[in-house]
Structures are given as structure tokens and as C-alpha cells.
Scaffold this motif. Structure first.
Motif, PDB file in Angstrom:
ATOM      1  N   VAL A  53       5.156  -5.796 -23.527  1.00  6.05           N
ATOM      2  CA  VAL A  53       6.078  -5.703 -22.404  1.00  6.05           C
ATOM      3  C   VAL A  53       6.139  -4.251 -21.972  1.00  6.05           C
ATOM      4  O   VAL A  53       6.239  -3.347 -22.802  1.00  6.05           O
ATOM      5  CB  VAL A  53       7.484  -6.224 -22.785  1.00  6.05           C
ATOM      6  CG1 VAL A  53       8.490  -5.950 -21.673  1.00  6.05           C
ATOM      7  CG2 VAL A  53       7.427  -7.716 -23.095  1.00  6.05           C
ATOM      8  N   VAL A  54       6.074  -4.033 -20.669  1.00  4.35           N
ATOM      9  CA  VAL A  54       6.128  -2.686 -20.113  1.00  4.35           C
ATOM     10  C   VAL A  54       7.494  -2.477 -19.481  1.00  4.35           C
ATOM     11  O   VAL A  54       7.826  -3.118 -18.482  1.00  4.35           O
ATOM     12  CB  VAL A  54       5.023  -2.461 -19.061  1.00  4.35           C
ATOM     13  CG1 VAL A  54       5.124  -1.051 -18.488  1.00  4.35           C
ATOM     14  CG2 VAL A  54       3.650  -2.716 -19.655  1.00  4.35           C
TER      15      VAL A  54
ATOM     16  N   VAL B 252       5.098  -6.916 -17.128  1.00  2.00           N
ATOM     17  CA  VAL B 252       5.517  -5.645 -16.559  1.00  2.00           C
ATOM     18  C   VAL B 252       6.826  -5.794 -15.797  1.00  2.00           C
ATOM     19  O   VAL B 252       6.941  -6.637 -14.899  1.00  2.00           O
ATOM     20  CB  VAL B 252       4.421  -5.089 -15.613  1.00  2.00           C
ATOM     21  CG1 VAL B 252       4.835  -3.749 -15.028  1.00  2.00           C
ATOM     22  CG2 VAL B 252       3.085  -4.983 -16.348  1.00  2.00           C
ATOM     23  N   ASP B 253       7.804  -4.977 -16.163  1.00  2.00           N
ATOM     24  CA  ASP B 253       9.082  -4.882 -15.455  1.00  2.00           C
ATOM     25  C   ASP B 253       8.816  -4.031 -14.214  1.00  2.00           C
ATOM     26  O   ASP B 253       8.957  -2.812 -14.230  1.00  2.00           O
ATOM     27  CB  ASP B 253      10.111  -4.235 -16.388  1.00  2.00           C
ATOM     28  CG  ASP B 253      11.509  -4.194 -15.824  1.00  2.00           C
ATOM     29  OD1 ASP B 253      11.706  -4.593 -14.656  1.00  2.00           O
ATOM     30  OD2 ASP B 253      12.415  -3.750 -16.554  1.00  2.00           O
ATOM     31  N   GLY B 254       8.376  -4.678 -13.148  1.00  4.80           N
ATOM     32  CA  GLY B 254       7.860  -3.997 -11.973  1.00  4.80           C
ATOM     33  C   GLY B 254       8.766  -2.925 -11.396  1.00  4.80           C
ATOM     34  O   GLY B 254       8.341  -1.794 -11.173  1.00  4.80           O
ATOM     35  N   ASN B 255      10.028  -3.272 -11.120  1.00  2.00           N
ATOM     36  CA  ASN B 255      10.938  -2.296 -10.526  1.00  2.00           C
ATOM     37  C   ASN B 255      11.167  -1.114 -11.456  1.00  2.00           C
ATOM     38  O   ASN B 255      11.286   0.023 -11.003  1.00  2.00           O
ATOM     39  CB  ASN B 255      12.266  -2.953 -10.172  1.00  2.00           C
ATOM     40  CG  ASN B 255      12.125  -3.911  -9.024  1.00  2.00           C
ATOM     41  OD1 ASN B 255      11.484  -4.941  -9.173  1.00  2.00           O
ATOM     42  ND2 ASN B 255      12.708  -3.580  -7.891  1.00  2.00           N
TER      43      ASN B 255
ATOM     44  N   ASP C 218       5.353  -6.032 -28.707  1.00  7.35           N
ATOM     45  CA  ASP C 218       5.078  -4.615 -28.472  1.00  7.35           C
ATOM     46  C   ASP C 218       5.676  -4.192 -27.142  1.00  7.35           C
ATOM     47  O   ASP C 218       5.717  -4.972 -26.193  1.00  7.35           O
ATOM     48  CB  ASP C 218       3.568  -4.349 -28.445  1.00  7.35           C
ATOM     49  CG  ASP C 218       2.919  -4.528 -29.806  1.00  7.35           C
ATOM     50  OD1 ASP C 218       3.592  -4.269 -30.815  1.00  7.35           O
ATOM     51  OD2 ASP C 218       1.739  -4.930 -29.843  1.00  7.35           O
ATOM     52  N   VAL C 219       6.131  -2.948 -27.077  1.00  8.87           N
ATOM     53  CA  VAL C 219       6.711  -2.407 -25.849  1.00  8.87           C
ATOM     54  C   VAL C 219       6.056  -1.067 -25.539  1.00  8.87           C
ATOM     55  O   VAL C 219       5.871  -0.240 -26.424  1.00  8.87           O
ATOM     56  CB  VAL C 219       8.244  -2.226 -25.977  1.00  8.87           C
ATOM     57  CG1 VAL C 219       8.825  -1.653 -24.690  1.00  8.87           C
ATOM     58  CG2 VAL C 219       8.925  -3.546 -26.320  1.00  8.87           C
TER      59      VAL C 219
ATOM     60  N   LEU D  56      16.736  -4.226 -21.912  1.00  5.15           N
ATOM     61  CA  LEU D  56      15.682  -5.246 -21.958  1.00  5.15           C
ATOM     62  C   LEU D  56      14.961  -5.194 -23.293  1.00  5.15           C
ATOM     63  O   LEU D  56      14.729  -6.232 -23.918  1.00  5.15           O
ATOM     64  CB  LEU D  56      14.700  -5.062 -20.800  1.00  5.15           C
ATOM     65  CG  LEU D  56      13.456  -5.958 -20.810  1.00  5.15           C
ATOM     66  CD1 LEU D  56      13.826  -7.434 -20.900  1.00  5.15           C
ATOM     67  CD2 LEU D  56      12.593  -5.663 -19.596  1.00  5.15           C
ATOM     68  N   ARG D  57      14.624  -4.015 -23.753  1.00  5.30           N
ATOM     69  CA  ARG D  57      13.941  -3.887 -25.046  1.00  5.30           C
ATOM     70  C   ARG D  57      14.725  -4.558 -26.163  1.00  5.30           C
ATOM     71  O   ARG D  57      14.158  -5.226 -27.019  1.00  5.30           O
ATOM     72  CB  ARG D  57      13.737  -2.415 -25.398  1.00  5.30           C
ATOM     73  CG  ARG D  57      12.664  -1.727 -24.610  1.00  5.30           C
ATOM     74  CD  ARG D  57      12.600  -0.244 -24.962  1.00  5.30           C
ATOM     75  NE  ARG D  57      11.593   0.433 -24.189  1.00  5.30           N
ATOM     76  CZ  ARG D  57      10.655   1.198 -24.716  1.00  5.30           C
ATOM     77  NH1 ARG D  57      10.593   1.425 -25.993  1.00  5.30           N
ATOM     78  NH2 ARG D  57       9.770   1.778 -23.928  1.00  5.30           N
ATOM     79  N   ALA D  58      16.049  -4.385 -26.150  1.00  2.00           N
ATOM     80  CA  ALA D  58      16.896  -4.952 -27.202  1.00  2.00           C
ATOM     81  C   ALA D  58      16.923  -6.478 -27.165  1.00  2.00           C
ATOM     82  O   ALA D  58      17.179  -7.113 -28.185  1.00  2.00           O
ATOM     83  CB  ALA D  58      18.320  -4.411 -27.065  1.00  2.00           C
ATOM     84  N   ARG D  59      16.634  -7.067 -26.026  1.00  2.00           N
ATOM     85  CA  ARG D  59      16.671  -8.528 -25.873  1.00  2.00           C
ATOM     86  C   ARG D  59      15.350  -9.210 -26.213  1.00  2.00           C
ATOM     87  O   ARG D  59      15.298 -10.432 -26.324  1.00  2.00           O
ATOM     88  CB  ARG D  59      17.047  -8.882 -24.433  1.00  2.00           C
ATOM     89  CG  ARG D  59      18.450  -8.456 -24.055  1.00  2.00           C
ATOM     90  CD  ARG D  59      18.754  -8.756 -22.593  1.00  2.00           C
ATOM     91  NE  ARG D  59      18.534 -10.169 -22.277  1.00  2.00           N
ATOM     92  CZ  ARG D  59      18.400 -10.633 -21.039  1.00  2.00           C
ATOM     93  NH1 ARG D  59      18.438  -9.816 -20.009  1.00  2.00           N
ATOM     94  NH2 ARG D  59      18.211 -11.931 -20.835  1.00  2.00           N
TER      95      ARG D  59
END
Length: 127
Positions: free
Chosen positions: A98-99, A5-8, A114-115, A105-108
């Protein structure tokens, strides 16, 4: 299932005044995720961009991990999330999600990861 999770990105997805007290916003979000984790077996790792206050770190345990980014600054968590996703992919971690709503970030992320967007995850954990 494993969640990164990308918290921020997630706690900052709605304009609820989080910018007035980031540590409190981190704590509210993490508390909600911790409560969700108690009723699920999925492993959840939250990565935050800035140093994580002790009152947030103590919420980790069981199937919830909290990681401060390895560097400071905007989008600092992205590098760690990409590294963790790459490690999981190499280990055959096909059950990784990944959240984030961060297009950069998604592109990397490695192919096949899964996103889920921040809004959807917020609904899932009822935050």
C-alpha cells in the motif's frame, strides 16, 4: 507484486499547486504512473478520494486500474483501500504494498501488508 495507491495522498504530498486544479493534478500523476506501468509487470490500483474525471479514467488499462472512492469526502479512499487490502490478505496476497503517508490509514491496514510512503513511490515512478 500488487500496489494499492492512495492517489490523493501521493499527488498531494508536495506543495506544487495541485490544490488549484485537482483534476489536472490527478491526470498528471496518473499519466506518470501509467507510463511506469508500461515498463513493469506489477499490478497497480490507484484509489482517489473524489469522483475521477473521464480524462483520468481513460488512462487505466493493462496493469493499471483506477478506482473512485465508494463515498465522497476527505480520506474517502481509505475505506476502499482497507477493504481491498483485507481481501488480498484473506486470499493470501503476500505481495501487496500500500502506498500512503497517512498514519491513520497505515494503522487500519491488516498485519503483514507492506507500506511505502508517498515520497518513495513518487521517486520510484519519477513523478
Amino acid at each position: 507484486m500488487r500496489w494499492l495507491v492512495d492517489g490523493n495522498n501521493v499527488f498531494g504530498a508536495r506543495p506544487d499547486g495541485w490544490w488549484n486544479d485537482r483534476p489536472a493534478a490527478m491526470a498528471r500523476f496518473t499519466q506518470r504512473v501509467a507510463e511506469w506501468c508500461r515498463t513493469h509487470t506489477d499490478d497497480v490500483t490507484i484509489v482517489f478520494d473524489q469522483p475521477v474525471p473521464e480524462r483520468v479514467l481513460i488512462l487505466a488499462g493493462g496493469n493499471l486500474s483506477i478506482i473512485p472512492a465508494s463515498r465522497r469526502g476527505r480520506n474517502a479512499a481509505d475505506d476502499d483501500i482497507v477493504r481491498l487490502a483485507e481481501e488480498a490478505s484473506r486470499e493470501g496476497g503476500g505481495d501487496l504494498t500500500v502506498v500512503t503517508s497517512d498514519k491513520g490509514l497505515r494503522a487500519r491496514l491488516p498485519t503483514g501488508v507492506d507500506v511505502v510512503g508517498a515520497g518513495r513511490f513518487r521517486e520510484l515512478v519519477r513523478y
